[in-house]
Motif scaffolding. Structure first.
Motif, PDB file in Angstrom:
ATOM      1  N   VAL A  45      35.298  47.369  34.117  1.00 50.26           N
ATOM      2  CA  VAL A  45      35.204  46.268  35.070  1.00 50.26           C
ATOM      3  C   VAL A  45      33.874  45.559  34.857  1.00 50.26           C
ATOM      4  O   VAL A  45      32.806  46.186  34.886  1.00 50.26           O
ATOM      5  N   SER A  46      33.934  44.244  34.617  1.00 48.45           N
ATOM      6  CA  SER A  46      32.733  43.442  34.416  1.00 48.45           C
ATOM      7  C   SER A  46      32.553  42.502  35.595  1.00 48.45           C
ATOM      8  O   SER A  46      33.432  42.386  36.458  1.00 48.45           O
ATOM      9  N   ARG A  47      31.411  41.816  35.600  1.00 50.51           N
ATOM     10  CA  ARG A  47      31.181  40.864  36.683  1.00 50.51           C
ATOM     11  C   ARG A  47      32.027  39.617  36.482  1.00 50.51           C
ATOM     12  O   ARG A  47      32.637  39.117  37.422  1.00 50.51           O
ATOM     13  N   ASP A  48      32.083  39.090  35.209  1.00 50.09           N
ATOM     14  CA  ASP A  48      32.850  37.874  34.983  1.00 50.09           C
ATOM     15  C   ASP A  48      33.490  37.817  33.593  1.00 50.09           C
ATOM     16  O   ASP A  48      34.121  36.819  33.236  1.00 50.09           O
ATOM     17  N   GLU A  63      35.768  41.410  38.000  1.00 56.45           N
ATOM     18  CA  GLU A  63      35.938  41.926  39.368  1.00 56.45           C
ATOM     19  C   GLU A  63      36.973  41.141  40.152  1.00 56.45           C
ATOM     20  O   GLU A  63      37.680  41.704  40.997  1.00 56.45           O
ATOM     21  N   TRP A  64      37.088  39.825  39.873  1.00 57.51           N
ATOM     22  CA  TRP A  64      38.017  39.039  40.675  1.00 57.51           C
ATOM     23  C   TRP A  64      39.476  39.407  40.407  1.00 57.51           C
ATOM     24  O   TRP A  64      40.352  39.098  41.214  1.00 57.51           O
ATOM     25  N   TRP A  81      29.104  47.056  32.047  1.00 55.40           N
ATOM     26  CA  TRP A  81      30.452  47.223  32.591  1.00 55.40           C
ATOM     27  C   TRP A  81      30.642  48.670  33.066  1.00 55.40           C
ATOM     28  O   TRP A  81      30.157  49.621  32.451  1.00 55.40           O
ATOM     29  N   LEU A 122      40.590  42.331  40.470  1.00 57.20           N
ATOM     30  CA  LEU A 122      40.923  43.366  41.451  1.00 57.20           C
ATOM     31  C   LEU A 122      41.387  42.750  42.768  1.00 57.20           C
ATOM     32  O   LEU A 122      42.064  43.428  43.556  1.00 57.20           O
ATOM     33  N   GLU A 123      41.022  41.474  42.994  1.00 57.34           N
ATOM     34  CA  GLU A 123      41.404  40.814  44.242  1.00 57.34           C
ATOM     35  C   GLU A 123      42.732  40.076  44.138  1.00 57.34           C
ATOM     36  O   GLU A 123      43.204  39.518  45.129  1.00 57.34           O
TER      37      GLU A 123
END
Length: 395
Positions: A133-136, A153-154, A121, A156-157
């Motif tokens: 922040v991690s991938r999932d 990460e998602w 992370w 952030l979107e």
């Protein structure tokens, strides 16, 4: 004994679980969070049985119980408690230890897995909040000494408003110390893996519903989130817990809320009081060594083996004057027989005599008389005796 104590703890925890359910309902009526109610129930499930066990064992004085002295009473034959052929206590203890070790390995492995994932992370600043922040993985709060927010990460979107809710939710977890609370709750579960009521409290602790403002956020996050594990305080839950949260948020405000609150609070307080009053089972009393006070004098009903006349002991001499006169009689005397088997002449009392000469004969013979002393706990003790002497001319 162990099985009885386990049933006692499970019963107390079940009462506390019912009380916590009622308290949770009260808080829900007023749109308040109830996480700490379940934390308190789990803490009391450990504290109350330990205090009760300490009082039952005598290590902790019982409140409001007057101290009663030991009355003088008859010594009864000891009760023999035979051990069971099957060592159930040992078997149950081994199963308990095995379950605790298994769960400990399981949770330690989960913690190591979180630690390994955390190495991938990256730190970031999202909307003014320092996060990882991690991938999932996440959204969640990880760490015991220094809890940190983890977001995938998602997140952030997401729309700015939803992203702000995610951060606010996890910030609340962190600020309330939820990661530490979960670790403590897991410690209770690991210590008592056989206690189903503790597991129920643990589930309720993790499924505490959030307020209405998180409704849309729960649905959005549940579709995409990765659950880090039991060791984290997270916004994500299983589908069953998510459904419970949504039902809680959709429930209307009950009518007569104050009346229902008072009734539920009284019910919960009663259950808590009953749980506090339940007494822990006592182990069978072990045989204690008999302490014989120095110089104590016992009555016949207080000794295990009373005084008896020793074989060959000298008996009083029949007074010649009374024999020639053909007079018979009897004497009843009272005295103390010492532990050495001799009579304590200073304690001699003539309670009854048919003639003074008979009494004098007993008094003269008593210093040379021999007795088998009384026994208490296998030790010779002094005993007060009443002994009749009969003077008869018949053979």
């Amino acid at each position: 004994m162990i099985a009885q104590w386990m049933l006692h703890v499970a019963f107390v925890t079940a009462l506390l679980g019912l009380a916590a359910t009622a308290f949770e309902r009260v808080l829900r009526l007023w749109r308040r969070e109830a996480r700490m109610v379940w934390g308190a129930a789990m803490a009391l499930s450990v504290i109350i049985p330990l205090l009760s066990l300490g009082q039952a064992s005598g290590f902790i004085p019982a409140l409001g119980t007057p101290e009663v002295g030991s009355p003088i009473g008859m010594l009864l034959a000891p009760t023999v408690i035979r051990a069971s052929a099957v060592p159930w206590d040992l078997i149950i203890s081994l199963c308990w230890v095995g379950a605790t070790v298994t769960l400990t390995i399981r949770f330690v492995g989960s913690a190591r897995g979180v630690w390994r994932r955390s190495r991938t992370w990256r730190p970031a600043n999202v909307d003014g909040e320092a996060v990882l922040v991690s991938r999932d993985a996440g959204p969640a709060v990880v760490g015991f000494r220094k809890p940190t927010i983890v977001v995938p990460e998602w997140v952030l979107e997401l729309d700015a408003s939803l992203r702000a809710l995610v951060l606010q939710h996890e910030r609340e977890h962190r600020d309330r110390g939820d990661p530490r609370l979960l670790v403590c709750a897991l410690a209770v579960v690991v210590a008592m893996p056989w206690n189903l009521a503790v597991w129920y409290c643990m589930v309720r602790l993790r499924s505490d519903p959030d307020t209405r403002r998180y409704g849309s956020l729960l649905l959005a996050v549940a579709q995409r989130a990765d659950r880090v594990g039991l060791l984290t305080a997270a916004l994500t839950e299983s589908s069953s817990l998510l459904g419970r949260r949504i039902l809680a948020m959709r429930s209307p405000i009950a009518r007569r809320r104050l009346t229902l609150t008072l009734a539920l609070a009284a019910f919960a307080a009663t259950l808590t009081a009953v749980a506090c009053e339940v007494q822990a089972p006592l182990a069978p009393a072990k045989a204690q060594p008999v302490v014989v006070p120095a110089g104590a004098t016992y009555f016949e009903f207080q000794v295990e083996q009373p005084v008896t006349a020793a074989a060959g002991s000298i008996t009083p001499r029949y007074p010649d004057l009374l024999r020639k006169a053909g007079i018979e009689g009897e004497v009843l005397v009272q005295f103390v027989v010492r532990p050495d088997g001799r009579a304590d002449v200073a304690t001699l009392k003539i309670l009854k005599q048919s003639h003074d000469l008979f009494g004098a004969a007993v008094k003269n013979a008593l210093p040379t008389a021999r007795f088998n002393p009384a026994l208490v706990g296998g030790k010779a003790v002094s005993q007060l005796v009443q002994l009749p002497y009969t003077f008869s001319l018949s053979r």
